[in-house]
Design a protein around this motif. Structure first.
Motif, PDB file in Angstrom:
ATOM      1  N   ALA A   1       1.021  -0.790   0.093  1.00 24.20           N
ATOM      2  CA  ALA A   1       0.354  -0.597   0.075  1.00 24.20           C
ATOM      3  C   ALA A   1       1.116   0.889  -0.319  1.00 24.20           C
ATOM      4  O   ALA A   1       2.123   1.247   0.316  1.00 24.20           O
ATOM      5  N   PHE A   2       0.106   2.373  -0.094  1.00 25.58           N
ATOM      6  CA  PHE A   2       1.438   3.558  -0.079  1.00 25.58           C
ATOM      7  C   PHE A   2       0.544   4.588   1.021  1.00 25.58           C
ATOM      8  O   PHE A   2      -0.924   5.052   0.586  1.00 25.58           O
ATOM      9  N   SER A   3       1.102   4.978   1.513  1.00 29.83           N
ATOM     10  CA  SER A   3       0.471   6.721   1.909  1.00 29.83           C
ATOM     11  C   SER A   3       1.087   7.714   1.751  1.00 29.83           C
ATOM     12  O   SER A   3       2.475   8.099   1.669  1.00 29.83           O
ATOM     13  N   VAL A   4       0.229   9.386   1.402  1.00 30.14           N
ATOM     14  CA  VAL A   4       1.007  10.187   0.827  1.00 30.14           C
ATOM     15  C   VAL A   4       0.533  11.046   2.130  1.00 30.14           C
ATOM     16  O   VAL A   4      -0.482  11.251   1.868  1.00 30.14           O
TER      17      VAL A   4
ATOM     18  N   LEU B   1      -4.843  16.906  -7.624  1.00 32.56           N
ATOM     19  CA  LEU B   1      -3.838  17.204  -7.379  1.00 32.56           C
ATOM     20  C   LEU B   1      -3.010  16.401  -7.475  1.00 32.56           C
ATOM     21  O   LEU B   1      -2.732  15.228  -7.969  1.00 32.56           O
ATOM     22  N   THR B   2      -2.051  17.497  -7.935  1.00 35.05           N
ATOM     23  CA  THR B   2      -0.538  16.953  -9.148  1.00 35.05           C
ATOM     24  C   THR B   2       0.281  17.590  -7.828  1.00 35.05           C
ATOM     25  O   THR B   2       0.474  18.704  -7.057  1.00 35.05           O
ATOM     26  N   ALA B   3       1.990  16.639  -7.299  1.00 38.11           N
ATOM     27  CA  ALA B   3       3.045  17.169  -6.895  1.00 38.11           C
ATOM     28  C   ALA B   3       3.559  15.918  -6.828  1.00 38.11           C
ATOM     29  O   ALA B   3       3.293  15.012  -6.640  1.00 38.11           O
ATOM     30  N   GLY B   4       5.295  16.313  -7.160  1.00 36.35           N
ATOM     31  CA  GLY B   4       6.924  15.456  -6.739  1.00 36.35           C
ATOM     32  C   GLY B   4       6.188  14.829  -6.292  1.00 36.35           C
ATOM     33  O   GLY B   4       6.225  15.808  -4.049  1.00 36.35           O
ATOM     34  N   LEU B   5       6.257  13.420  -5.723  1.00 37.66           N
ATOM     35  CA  LEU B   5       6.076  13.005  -4.848  1.00 37.66           C
ATOM     36  C   LEU B   5       7.872  12.100  -4.745  1.00 37.66           C
ATOM     37  O   LEU B   5       8.050  12.022  -5.049  1.00 37.66           O
ATOM     38  N   THR B   6       8.372  11.973  -2.941  1.00 41.89           N
ATOM     39  CA  THR B   6       9.083  10.870  -3.115  1.00 41.89           C
ATOM     40  C   THR B   6       8.887  10.605  -2.217  1.00 41.89           C
ATOM     41  O   THR B   6       8.239  10.321  -0.804  1.00 41.89           O
ATOM     42  N   GLU B   7       8.994   8.884  -1.973  1.00 41.34           N
ATOM     43  CA  GLU B   7       8.965   8.022  -1.354  1.00 41.34           C
ATOM     44  C   GLU B   7      10.073   8.021  -0.333  1.00 41.34           C
ATOM     45  O   GLU B   7      11.276   7.954  -0.444  1.00 41.34           O
TER      46      GLU B   7
ATOM     47  N   GLY C   1       5.252  15.200  -0.242  1.00 41.86           N
ATOM     48  CA  GLY C   1       5.328  16.255  -1.260  1.00 41.86           C
ATOM     49  C   GLY C   1       5.217  17.677  -0.821  1.00 41.86           C
ATOM     50  O   GLY C   1       4.689  18.054  -0.176  1.00 41.86           O
ATOM     51  N   VAL C   2       5.179  18.672  -1.962  1.00 44.79           N
ATOM     52  CA  VAL C   2       4.867  19.564  -1.782  1.00 44.79           C
ATOM     53  C   VAL C   2       3.829  20.364  -2.541  1.00 44.79           C
ATOM     54  O   VAL C   2       4.016  20.832  -3.786  1.00 44.79           O
TER      55      VAL C   2
ATOM     56  N   ARG D   1       9.582  13.670   9.170  1.00 43.79           N
ATOM     57  CA  ARG D   1      10.881  13.551  10.030  1.00 43.79           C
ATOM     58  C   ARG D   1      11.462  13.796   9.180  1.00 43.79           C
ATOM     59  O   ARG D   1      13.029  14.803   8.020  1.00 43.79           O
ATOM     60  N   ALA D   2      11.377  13.384   7.419  1.00 41.89           N
ATOM     61  CA  ALA D   2      11.850  13.418   6.047  1.00 41.89           C
ATOM     62  C   ALA D   2      11.970  14.656   5.898  1.00 41.89           C
ATOM     63  O   ALA D   2      12.409  15.202   4.754  1.00 41.89           O
ATOM     64  N   HIS D   3      10.706  15.474   5.736  1.00 44.66           N
ATOM     65  CA  HIS D   3      10.535  17.092   5.429  1.00 44.66           C
ATOM     66  C   HIS D   3      10.940  17.777   6.114  1.00 44.66           C
ATOM     67  O   HIS D   3      12.532  18.687   5.674  1.00 44.66           O
TER      68      HIS D   3
END
Length: 188
Positions: free
Chosen positions: A45-48, A101-107, A133-134, A181-183
């Motif tokens: 799964a994924f969570s944005v 929405l669109t946004a650049g996403l980083t895992e 993403g932002v 943490r990543a942000h």
């Protein structure tokens, strides 16, 4: 004769998910519906979680028609990649479908969790990839997916998660920890 339109939520339940082992390696596939029947089958799964330029996070209240954890507040969007589909690709598609929405996403990380939904009898047992993403764009949510949305400061969200955990999905706290943490590291 009038043909009834299919319920979109039931169509999503027929899609395939990728089954994984404890390390996240693919081991097979089954339908969304089958993966979420008790006791739950571990699947990808994924969570944005999107941030705005002020550091707030975009959360959504899941629509009442959701088959798992309806009306609870969650991260920006979540879903399942099809077997073999890149996670970031699936997440970008779902972000557009749910919130327009669109946004650049980083895992930025992953975790496993197992949680039952007492209101629907369904079970989440997921190897969840967290993407961030932002954006400062205004969401245009699909009402079949999203009941409401809000930009909220992470500290305020943590306080409310602790005070009223039943308002939120069981995965949100871990998603917030990994994403924040990543942000924060990326901003430093």
């Amino acid at each position: 004769m009038t043909e009834l339109l299919a319920d979109p939520s039931s169509d999503r339940e027929a899609l395939l998910v990728e089954l994984v082992d404890d390390t996240g390696a693919a081991i097979g596939a089954c339908s969304v519906a089958d993966a979420h029947r008790p006791p739950g089958t571990l699947h990808r799964a994924f969570s944005v979680l999107l941030f705005d330029r002020d550091g707030r996070v975009l959360i959504q209240q899941r629509a009442a028609v959701k088959t798992r954890f309806p009306l609870q507040w969650a991260n920006t969007c979540c879903g399942h990649p099809l077997p073999g589909q890149p996670v970031a690709e699936a997440a970008a598609v779902r972000l557009g479908e749910e919130l327009g929405l669109t946004a650049g996403l980083t895992e930025v990380g992953s975790f496993r969790y197992h949680a039952g939904d007492a209101s629907t009898g369904r079970v989440e047992h997921e190897y969840d990839h967290v993407l961030i993403g932002v954006t400062d764009a205004v969401p245009r949510p699909d009402p079949a997916e999203v009941g409401s949305w809000a930009w909220v400061a992470p500290t305020a969200l943590r306080t409310d998660l602790a005070a009223s955990p039943a308002k939120y999905t069981p995965w949100l706290a871990e998603v917030l920890d990994i994403a924040e943490r990543a942000h924060t590291a990326a901003e430093a």
